[in-house]
Design an enzyme around this catalytic site. Structure first.
Site, short mmCIF file in Angstrom:
data_model
loop_
_atom_site.label_atom_id
_atom_site.label_comp_id
_atom_site.label_asym_id
_atom_site.label_seq_id
_atom_site.Cartn_x
_atom_site.Cartn_y
_atom_site.Cartn_z
N ARG A 26 -14.49 20.22 5.02
CA ARG A 26 -13.84 19.04 4.44
C ARG A 26 -13.16 18.20 5.53
O ARG A 26 -13.65 17.15 5.94
CB ARG A 26 -12.83 19.46 3.35
CG ARG A 26 -12.40 18.31 2.44
CD ARG A 26 -11.29 17.44 2.97
NE ARG A 26 -10.07 18.18 3.26
CZ ARG A 26 -9.05 17.68 3.94
NH1 ARG A 26 -9.11 16.41 4.39
NH2 ARG A 26 -7.98 18.41 4.20
N ASP A 27 -12.05 18.69 6.06
CA ASP A 27 -11.29 17.94 7.07
C ASP A 27 -12.15 17.71 8.31
O ASP A 27 -12.05 16.66 8.96
CB ASP A 27 -10.03 18.73 7.41
CG ASP A 27 -9.05 17.97 8.29
OD1 ASP A 27 -9.21 16.74 8.45
OD2 ASP A 27 -8.14 18.59 8.83
N HIS A 221 -0.90 23.80 9.93
CA HIS A 221 -2.14 23.06 10.19
C HIS A 221 -1.93 22.28 11.48
O HIS A 221 -1.40 21.17 11.48
CB HIS A 221 -2.39 22.12 8.99
CG HIS A 221 -3.68 21.37 9.04
ND1 HIS A 221 -4.72 21.61 8.17
CD2 HIS A 221 -4.11 20.37 9.85
CE1 HIS A 221 -5.73 20.79 8.44
NE2 HIS A 221 -5.38 20.03 9.45
N HIS A 223 -3.07 20.55 15.17
CA HIS A 223 -4.18 19.88 15.87
C HIS A 223 -4.00 20.11 17.36
O HIS A 223 -2.88 20.22 17.86
CB HIS A 223 -4.18 18.39 15.54
CG HIS A 223 -4.76 18.10 14.18
ND1 HIS A 223 -5.22 16.88 13.81
CD2 HIS A 223 -4.96 18.91 13.12
CE1 HIS A 223 -5.68 16.92 12.57
NE2 HIS A 223 -5.53 18.14 12.12
N CYS A 254 -14.11 14.90 18.23
CA CYS A 254 -14.91 14.96 19.45
C CYS A 254 -13.94 14.97 20.62
O CYS A 254 -13.03 14.15 20.68
CB CYS A 254 -15.82 13.76 19.55
SG CYS A 254 -16.72 13.76 21.11
N ASN A 263 -8.80 19.22 15.43
CA ASN A 263 -8.42 20.39 14.65
C ASN A 263 -8.47 21.65 15.50
O ASN A 263 -9.35 21.81 16.34
CB ASN A 263 -9.41 20.57 13.50
CG ASN A 263 -9.00 19.83 12.24
OD1 ASN A 263 -7.85 19.95 11.80
ND2 ASN A 263 -9.92 19.08 11.66
#
Lengths: 313, 313
Positions: A26-27, A221, A223, A254, A263
């Site tokens: 999803r993310d 969560h 990054h 990317c 992520n």
């Protein structure tokens, strides 16, 4: 992997088991330029589950105009029914009441909403104030709960905001309490722009705990925009967090794009947890093979360092 | 950087100041495919010092046949004399007695030797057993000390070895004690293949401390091959380590090469330390500009996540 690396050496005070909330389908795919065919997505989710991931966020029931990459949610979700029957958790993102209706109509039993902690991002992403957006979410959560669904609340911009700079922990606590009061079963604390460092992570988790938010309902969560995701995760584990979001192969950013969301790669997380002797149920080789397969479909190498290292072994 | 990110939030029990041992000009460039002109190297070291780095490993007096990238050591080192006069530490690697003589002849006052903890790597890299290689180093260290030089001892393969797998901490302690007994002033614990995780880091530092090796003489040298370098660094800081090796821009490992050594990027380290309120004296913007300039000379983007993130800001 035949060399038995990494050596397993536990650290005192860490949980014995961590549940990885896999967000790649999803993310991850939502933030990739390429749109992946529904067949590939269905196989991707199956492969992730087969690698041992027990929670695989599957798609988003957002309007196709906003996220064309996930416009096939109606087609994809029914293809995952076998996994749900096997007990795999397949949450789906629902941006509003319409999205929730679409998800529930297909039998979704776990949904997630996406709130902003900061006014700037609420305005940019939701075109509302924080309070207005929470008012929109309240009936969505109520309806989901009434339908028996489990609800996860994402909190974005929990540490820093590109317009506002550092985000005070009190602001996060306020939104977390509001989502909890609405009925959210679980909260995910997002460092959307990846700026957090370990002291800030500890301060936020401490503030939330002191405000009465149970640690067991909190996921993190992170990054990897500034390379901090795993150090932050380690600090969260030390505080007792047992749910960690990650994206297979680091999908969703990317490494050489300026718009990198970055992520945390599930493989890098699994390498850490394996070294610490923390159970995840994930087979790393199988996960790496899946991420390399998906990288082939996306036409670029995985940004996960562990995937790249093991791809050459 | 105008947004004041990351927010500075100290963590209890960490040192208030960390000395970064910058290895980009030596360990970094030695592992790059391209050979950089001596003018560029001299400017690189000057720019690193100007960015606030107080210890910049400058080059290696190894035989040019083995490391052609650093064959210009004799030409480069005298060009850095102004920095030494300003108090910048400019250690150089010396593989053997001949290398030491060359370095001392040019006035080097800080040298480093490179030992292996494992038999396989000693054989592969030095063509000797561990004990034989230590016997070769002993007179080199003695001569360096007699000449008044500061000696750093690198220990490679401290956590895992590609042939032997996990490395027992006792093996590292043995080599560390031997190097200490020879007269090394400082030891750098290298995770040459980047496999370590945080529990292993703690276990090794605990074992060394219990064996009487003072923490103040220990530096850590992590590689980001599996994404673990910064989490490992945080654990080492928690143990009281105050010297951390890093490579500007992550030089020394192309992220998409199978042979990636993946040195920890100095910028990612500085982001962490800045967030933790730990003094380094380094100006991050100036360092990022230097790494981008060097990336231009190497013809590829920096693998540092922080460099990439700030390059777009």
């Amino acid at each position: 992997m035949s060399t038995g690396l990494p050596m397993t050496v536990p650290l005192d005070g860490l949980p014995s088991r961590v549940r990885i909330h896999e967000v790649g389908a999803r993310d991850g795919l939502q933030n990739e330029k390429s749109t992946v065919p529904v067949d590939v997505k269905a196989e991707f989710v199956h492969r992730l589950a087969s690698a041992g991931l027990t929670t695989v966020e599957a798609t988003s029931f957002v309007h196709p105009k906003w996220v064309p990459q996930l416009a096939d949610a109606e087609e994809l979700f029914p293809r995952l029914a076998d996994l749900r029957e096997q007990g795999v958790r397949l949450p789906v993102l629902v941006p509003n009441a319409r999205g929730l209706e679409r998800a529930l109509a297909l039998g979704a039993d776990r949904v997630a909403i996406f709130a902003s902690v900061t006014e700037s991002f609420a305005k940019a992403n939701l075109n509302r104030t924080v309070d207005e957006s929470l008012a929109v979410f309240a009936p969505v959560v109520a309806e989901a709960k009434a339908a028996g669904a489990h609800v996860r609340g994402y909190l974005s911009m929990c540490f820093g905001d590109p317009w506002e700079g550092p985000v005070p922990v009190e602001r996060v606590v306020g939104v977390a309490k509001a989502l909890e009061a609405m009925g959210c079963d679980e909260l995910s604390l997002g460092d959307t722009i990846g700026v957090a460092t370990a002291g800030h992570v500890r301060a936020l988790l401490t503030a939330l705990t002191e405000a009465g938010v149970p640690l067991a309902t909190l996921g993190v969560h992170f990054h990897d925009t500034y390379g901090q995701a795993l150090a932050n995760t380690l600090e969260a584990l030390r505080m007792g967090v047992t749910t960690v979001d990650a994206s297979a192969g680091g999908l969703g950013g990317c490494p050489f794009a300026r718009s990198a969301t970055g992520n945390l790669a599930t493989e890098d997380l699994v390498w850490l947890l394996r070294g610490l002797g923390i159970e995840t149920g994930v087979d790393l080789d199988s996960l790496v093979a899946t991420s390399m397969w998906m990288a082939g479909h996306l036409g670029r190498p995985s940004p996960s360092r562990t995937v790249r290292a093991l791809a050459g072994s």
